[in-house]
Structure formats: structure tokens, C-alpha cells
Design a protein around this motif. Structure first.
Motif, PDB file in Angstrom:
ATOM      1  N   TYR A 154       3.048  43.987  48.006  1.00 31.95           N
ATOM      2  CA  TYR A 154       1.793  43.424  47.505  1.00 31.95           C
ATOM      3  C   TYR A 154       1.549  42.032  48.101  1.00 31.95           C
ATOM      4  O   TYR A 154       0.433  41.701  48.505  1.00 31.95           O
TER       5      TYR A 154
ATOM      6  N   ARG B  47      -0.604  50.119  40.005  1.00 36.13           N
ATOM      7  CA  ARG B  47       0.754  49.584  40.101  1.00 36.13           C
ATOM      8  C   ARG B  47       1.761  50.532  39.446  1.00 36.13           C
ATOM      9  O   ARG B  47       2.900  50.660  39.926  1.00 36.13           O
TER      10      ARG B  47
ATOM     11  N   ALA C 298      -1.178  50.519  46.801  1.00 34.62           N
ATOM     12  CA  ALA C 298      -0.843  49.093  46.692  1.00 34.62           C
ATOM     13  C   ALA C 298      -2.019  48.226  47.133  1.00 34.62           C
ATOM     14  O   ALA C 298      -2.370  47.239  46.463  1.00 34.62           O
TER      15      ALA C 298
ATOM     16  N   LEU D  37      -4.541  45.579  44.742  1.00 29.36           N
ATOM     17  CA  LEU D  37      -4.933  44.203  45.075  1.00 29.36           C
ATOM     18  C   LEU D  37      -6.452  44.063  45.140  1.00 29.36           C
ATOM     19  O   LEU D  37      -7.006  43.036  44.730  1.00 29.36           O
TER      20      LEU D  37
END
Length: 437
Positions: free
Chosen positions: A76, A369, A399, A403
Motif C-alpha cells: 500500500y 483491505r 490494493a 487506496l
């Protein structure tokens, strides 16, 4: 070649016009870059060739899927550090970085350094894309045949693989979290399904249509907990087989029907309610007005639609929007995102009265996540069930998407709309969001 990492770092910073925020480790074990930062591992020169032939996102994606590059440290953090340079998702137009790369490679000194690093001699040959890359049909977007092929690419990769990633709920959309620390993924997915049922005002004996029913979780919950009769449609043969098995095991075959069918092919009597959860992203801009009109026609007067859909940020020039290359080639071929305002406008244009919009983007970051953690926990099994490249596609996609939701690059919204009858009686509670009580 000595110190390939140092040369790579210098070349990359020349091309990008900015310092690299991550360390680099090259195939000769040399390293360069800020100490303590995540490390971008470049395993071979083929990774560089991929970037030369496809500068930017697609070249990086191909190198990642093929295993030519990797990340040591927090994935991440590495993606977040690199995003501003080459991986900004949900943005418009051809990436300015790509133009900068091409301009830089036109400079003789940069071209000479790249040639030395790549050990190119004669006419360079581009590496073949990984086998996991989609090769869509030619011709217009979002025909029935092309949409079926696109859905098959994403969903027909093995139900066992999805069980590892999604967990027992088998729900492939944003969960609804009461408490991120104490709630399990299964609890949050159950809460999401129940919230949708309450927003739709489901009652025993009503008929529900679930558009894009996946592995059947929504229709199962609605039939079991609210006593409805339900039809679930999907374009994935594997999803349909799995959903039918779940329905039979639950003893609900008399109340639930699972079809392999496009929403454009439904000619049933109107339904009391429609749920569309994570499906409208596949519809496409060219078809969205038809999608809204078709769902409107499939509802009885007073019937409700719950449209749960990922949204991108609006752009100053909407015509400049382009589909993310990595997502288009490896994850959701032909998928397109729209701003939530465009979605609500299309629904209103079709005749719906939009009654509630709930933004839940932070919930999707938490969900993603958990999915990444599930995948990484069962990594070797996931690779055996699909391929190493496919597992790497899902790891990177989920991932990076987490974000994007956290940074407000994309969002997700539940839009509740009603086919309000001529009397004006929409049938909703007077107090807003009474379903949350």
C-alpha cells in the motif's frame, strides 16, 4: 552491468522529472534510493522492455502480472508513493507522464542510456503480454456478446478462488461496517444486504429482481429474511451454477430463480423492487440511458430501485475521460465509471424519482483491505486454483483500489429511486432514512 539500480534510478528521474520515492533493487542485486522506503524489485531486463514499449501504467501492469517486478515492504505504501508519478487512478485523459516519457526517450543521451540498460541490439522485439490479459472482441462496446465475454473474463476464474478472497458471504461489493475493529467481513456484508432490503421496503410475497446477482447472496438473504420471491440474473455461467447450488441447499428453489440473462433480455411482469449491486459499472456510458429505462419499465408503479455503484470524480472535460488501462486489460474489460451526478440524472431522465443517495466510500476501502488480507493469507492455494499472474492481478487491483477509495479518487454510492405513481404517493417513510433505525 555494474550498479544497474543506480543507473535505473538516474534514468527514471531524468525521464519523470522528479526524484523516485521508492528504493530500487535490480537484477544484479545493486540497490539505490531512499533508505527505509519500500523497494521496487526489478528482476530482469524484460521489465524495462515492457516499460519502453508501453510507457506508464500498462507497461508496469504487464511487468507486475508477469512477475518481472515486485515490491518488498508495504505494498500500500509503495503504491501510494508511486501514484503521483505513474499510477493516479480515476483521472482523465492520456497520462501527461506518458508524453513526458516519450519526449525523454527522444533525447539521444536518454535513448543511449536506455539501450545500454536493456542490452538492446538490432531491432528490439516487445515482450508478449501475460496470458491473463483480456483480448476483447472488435466492434462496438456493450453488445450482448461482447458484454458476456467481458463478464466471463472477470468472473469465470473459479468459484473456489473467489471463496478464498471473499470469504463465506460470497459478496463481491462494498460491505457496510458498523465498527471496523470489531466487525467481521461476513457481518459487514450481511449488514449491507439487510440495509438494501430495508431501503427497498421488502415485504413477504413481493417479487424482487437482482440485476447482476453474483453468487446469489442478495436473493438468498431477501428470500430467507423477508419472504420475497426473487429472480437473480448474471452473465457468468460459473456464478449461476454456484448460486443455484446455494439456493437448493437452502431449500429455497420454490422462491428463487437464477438465470444466465442480460438485463436487456428480461420480459417478465413488473417487479415490486429491483436491486443492482455493483453491476452498473459494466453497463457503459453509451448504454446507461437504456439501462435506466429498462429498469424503470421492469418496476411496478411505487416500486423501488436500489442502485449500488462505484463512481469516479467529475472532470472539467468529461469527453477526456478514458478507461484505466490496467483495469480494462486485466480486471473489468469495457468497464466504465461515471460521476454520481450523471447516474442520478440518467435515472431521473428515465422517469425515476431519486429519494436518497448514501456515499459509503470509506466502507469500500475497509472491504478491499480485508479481501487483500484473505488473498495473501491463502496465496499458494489461490495460485494453484488460478495462476500466479491472476493472483497478482487481484492483489494489485484490490490494493490500489483501496487506496483510491481512501484518497477520494473514486467513491461508491447507494442511490434509492422510486417509480412514483401519478398520485405522487411514493410510499416511503416521512422521516429520512427510517430504514437505519
Amino acid at each position: 552491468m555494474a550498479d544497474a539500480a543506480g543507473r535505473l534510478t538516474k534514468l527514471a528521474e531524468e525521464v519523470l522529472g522528479a526524484p523516485l520515492p521508492v528504493r530500487i533493487r535490480a537484477w544484479d542485486r545493486s540497490e539505490s534510493g531512499p533508505p527505509g522506503a519500500p523497494t521496487l524489485v526489478i528482476r530482469n531486463r524484460r521489465a524495462l522492455r515492457r516499460l519502453v514499449f508501453k510507457p506508464g501504467e500498462l507497461g508496469l501492469a504487464r511487468a507486475w502480472v508477469a512477475g518481472d517486478i515486485d515490491v518488498e515492504g508495504d505494498l500500500y505504501e509503495a503504491l501510494d508513493l508511486l501514484a503521483g508519478l505513474i499510477w493516479e487512478r480515476g483521472t482523465a485523459a492520456p497520462k501527461p507522464q506518458r508524453a513526458a516519457v516519450l519526449r525523454a526517450l527522444a533525447r539521444p543521451e536518454i535513448r543511449a542510456a536506455a539501450k545500454e540498460l536493456l542490452s538492446l541490439g538490432g531491432l528490439p522485439i516487445p515482450p508478449a503480454p501475460p496470458a491473463e490479459e483480456a483480448r476483447p472482441r472488435r466492434g462496438p462496446l456493450h453488445t450482448l456478446l461482447r458484454d458476456r465475454a467481458a463478464i466471463s473474463h472477470h468472473y469465470d476464474v473459479g468459484n473456489d478462488f473467489y471463496e478464498l478472497v471473499l470469504g463465506p458471504s460470497m459478496v463481491y461489493s462494498c460491505a457496510y461496517w458498523e465498527n471496523a475493529e470489531d466487525s467481521t467481513l461476513e457481518e459487514a456484508q450481511r449488514d449491507k444486504l439487510d440495509l438494501i432490503c430495508r431501503k427497498l421496503g421488502l415485504q413477504e410475497g413481493q417479487r424482487l429482481l437482482d440485476v447482476g446477482c453474483g453468487w446469489g447472496s442478495m436473493v438468498l438473504h431477501a428470500a430467507r429474511e423477508y419472504g420475497v420471491r426473487a429472480v437473480g440474473i448474471t452473465l457468468s455461467e460459473e456464478q449461476a451454477a454456484y448460486a443455484r447450488k446455494r439456493v437448493a441447499e437452502a431449500g429455497l428453489t420454490d422462491r428463487i430463480e437464477i438465470r444466465v440473462q442480460d438485463y436487456r433480455e428480461i420480459h417478465d411482469e413488473p417487479f415490486d423492487a429491483i436491486s443492482s449491486i455493483g453491476m452498473a459499472e459494466h453497463v457503459g456510458r453509451a448504454r446507461y440511458a437504456d439501462y435506466a429505462a429498462d429498469l424503470y419499465a421492469l418496476l411496478k408503479p411505487g416500486g423501488r430501485l436500489l442502485n449500488h455503484q462505484i463512481a469516479r470524480r467529475p472532470l472539467a472535460d468529461e469527453d477526456a475521460y478514458h478507461v484505466d488501462e490496467f483495469i480494462d486489460r486485466y480486471v473489468f474489460p469495457d468497464g466504465e465509471l461515471a460521476p454520481v451526478g450523471r447516474t442520478t440524472s440518467a435515472l431521473e431522465d428515465a422517469g425515476f424519482e431519486v429519494r436518497d443517495v448514501e456515499a459509503i466510500r470509506e466502507h469500500y476501502a475497509l472491504t478491499l483491505r480485508r479481501w487483500v488480507a484473505n488473498l495473501e493469507q491463502h496465496w499458494q492455494q489461490a495460485v494453484r486454483l488460478t495462476s500466479r499472474g491472476r493472483a497478482r492481478v487481484w492483489q494489485l487491483y484490490m490494493a490500489a483500489s483501496a487506496l483510491s477509495f481512501e484518497r477520494n479518487r473514486i467513491g461508491v454510492n447507494q442511490v434509492l429511486a422510486v417509480r412514483t405513481p401519478q398520485s405522487g404517493a411514493a410510499g416511503l417513510p416521512l422521516r429520512a432514512r427510517a430504514w437505519q433505525g
